[in-house]
Design an enzyme around this catalytic site. Structure first.
Site, short mmCIF file in Angstrom:
data_model
loop_
_atom_site.label_atom_id
_atom_site.label_comp_id
_atom_site.label_asym_id
_atom_site.label_seq_id
_atom_site.Cartn_x
_atom_site.Cartn_y
_atom_site.Cartn_z
N ASP A 149 11.19 3.58 -8.37
CA ASP A 149 11.17 2.66 -7.24
C ASP A 149 12.04 3.31 -6.15
OD1 ASP A 149 11.95 0.65 -5.41
OD2 ASP A 149 11.94 -0.91 -6.95
N ILE A 150 11.45 3.59 -5.02
CA ILE A 150 12.14 4.34 -3.97
C ILE A 150 13.40 3.60 -3.48
CG2 ILE A 150 10.86 3.44 -1.95
CD1 ILE A 150 10.59 6.43 -1.04
N VAL A 178 5.23 -1.02 -1.02
CA VAL A 178 6.55 -0.40 -0.84
C VAL A 178 7.25 -0.97 0.39
CG1 VAL A 178 5.74 1.65 0.44
CG2 VAL A 178 7.76 1.81 -1.01
N ASP A 179 6.47 -1.36 1.39
CA ASP A 179 7.02 -1.97 2.61
C ASP A 179 7.78 -3.26 2.25
OD1 ASP A 179 7.44 -2.42 5.31
OD2 ASP A 179 5.38 -3.07 5.73
N SER A 189 -0.32 5.53 1.96
CA SER A 189 -1.74 5.12 2.09
C SER A 189 -2.52 4.94 0.79
CB SER A 189 -2.54 6.10 2.97
OG SER A 189 -2.43 5.77 4.34
N THR A 190 -1.93 5.28 -0.37
CA THR A 190 -2.75 5.24 -1.59
C THR A 190 -2.71 3.91 -2.34
OG1 THR A 190 -1.07 6.12 -3.10
CG2 THR A 190 -2.42 7.73 -1.91
N1 AR6 Z 1 8.69 2.56 -4.68
C1 AR6 Z 1 7.83 3.60 -4.63
N2 AR6 Z 1 6.50 3.43 -4.50
C2 AR6 Z 1 6.03 2.17 -4.42
C3 AR6 Z 1 6.87 1.03 -4.44
C4 AR6 Z 1 8.27 1.26 -4.58
N3 AR6 Z 1 9.16 0.26 -4.62
N4 AR6 Z 1 6.09 -0.09 -4.33
C5 AR6 Z 1 4.81 0.34 -4.25
N5 AR6 Z 1 4.77 1.70 -4.30
P1 AR6 Z 1 1.39 0.64 -0.48
P2 AR6 Z 1 -0.18 1.80 1.73
C6 AR6 Z 1 3.62 2.61 -4.25
O1 AR6 Z 1 0.32 -0.35 -0.75
O2 AR6 Z 1 -1.30 2.09 0.82
C7 AR6 Z 1 1.89 -2.83 3.02
O3 AR6 Z 1 1.52 -4.17 2.99
C8 AR6 Z 1 2.26 2.07 -4.51
O4 AR6 Z 1 2.05 1.94 -5.92
O5 AR6 Z 1 2.79 0.20 -0.52
O6 AR6 Z 1 0.26 2.86 2.72
C9 AR6 Z 1 2.16 -2.35 4.43
O7 AR6 Z 1 2.77 -3.35 5.23
C10 AR6 Z 1 1.40 3.16 -3.92
O8 AR6 Z 1 1.31 4.27 -4.82
O9 AR6 Z 1 1.18 1.38 0.97
C11 AR6 Z 1 0.78 -2.01 4.92
O10 AR6 Z 1 0.10 -3.17 5.37
C12 AR6 Z 1 2.21 3.63 -2.70
O11 AR6 Z 1 3.52 3.10 -2.91
C13 AR6 Z 1 0.10 -1.46 3.69
O12 AR6 Z 1 0.77 -2.05 2.58
C14 AR6 Z 1 1.68 3.12 -1.37
O13 AR6 Z 1 1.15 1.81 -1.53
C15 AR6 Z 1 0.23 0.03 3.58
O14 AR6 Z 1 -0.56 0.48 2.52
#
Ligand code: AR6
Length: 168
Positions: free
Chosen positions: A9-10, A34-35, A118-119
């Protein structure tokens, strides 16, 4: 340049880096994935600062303070929504990485942690996204040899994919 991969978890490992990168959306006002985790860990002052930034274009990056997260700043970038425009997605994801690194370096930071931009919700295929991340890392490493880039992947499977792509 150093490149590392880890699973986790970042928000929990942020103290090891100068800055962490947030995979945000163009409003910069928070979201899921992650946001959501970054806003929760940083506390409400992060949203207050984000409100002053007037959003962020896809592929661009902006920096804020990190508040309750123990690093020096947060770089907010916006990756492409893959299914919306798969043709332009690669260049936009490349720009998200390049501009994130550029903003970090412009602020004096070299140790940068990334999620897999983005993934998740934006549905970029992980292997293709890792290829773009690799190209961006090598491109910026030519300009800034003292960079230390770490991808903090949320699953062992993503870690394996990034590791395989970077070392092949
Ligand atoms: N630490 C590291 N990686 C994580 C964490 C964490 N705590 N939580 C999730 N991930 P995403 P996107 C991973 O959906 O595709 C948001 O609503 C997750 O498993 O967070 O760029 C924003 O506000 C995946 O591998 O970002 C935007 O609306 C990676 O982080 C939208 O999501 C990215 O997944 C952006 O979508």
């Amino acid at each position: 340049m150093k490149i590392n991969f880890m699973t986790g978890d970042i928000t929990k490992v942020a103290g090891r880096f100068d800055v962490i990168v947030n995979a945000a959306n163009s409003t910069l006002l928070g979201g899921g994935g992650v946001d959501g985790a970054i806003h929760k860990a940083a506390g409400p002052k992060l949203l207050e600062e984000c409100k002053t930034l007037d959003g962020c274009e896809t592929g661009a990056a902006k920096i804020t303070r990190a508040y309750d997260i123990p690093c020096k700043g947060i770089i907010h970038t916006v990756g492409p929504k893959y299914t919306e425009d798969p043709v332009n997605a690669p260049i936009l994801l490349f720009l998200a990485y390049i501009n994130s690194i550029d903003v970090a370096v412009a602020n004096g930071y070299r140790k940068i942690a990334f999620p897999s931009i983005s993934t998740g919700i934006y549905k970029y295929p992980v292997e293709e996204a890792a290829q773009i991340a690799k190209r961006a890392a090598h491109f910026m490493g030519e300009k800034f040899p003292d960079l230390e880039l770490t991808w903090v992947l949320f699953s062992e499977e993503d870690n394996n994919t990034y590791t395989k792509v970077f070392y092949s």
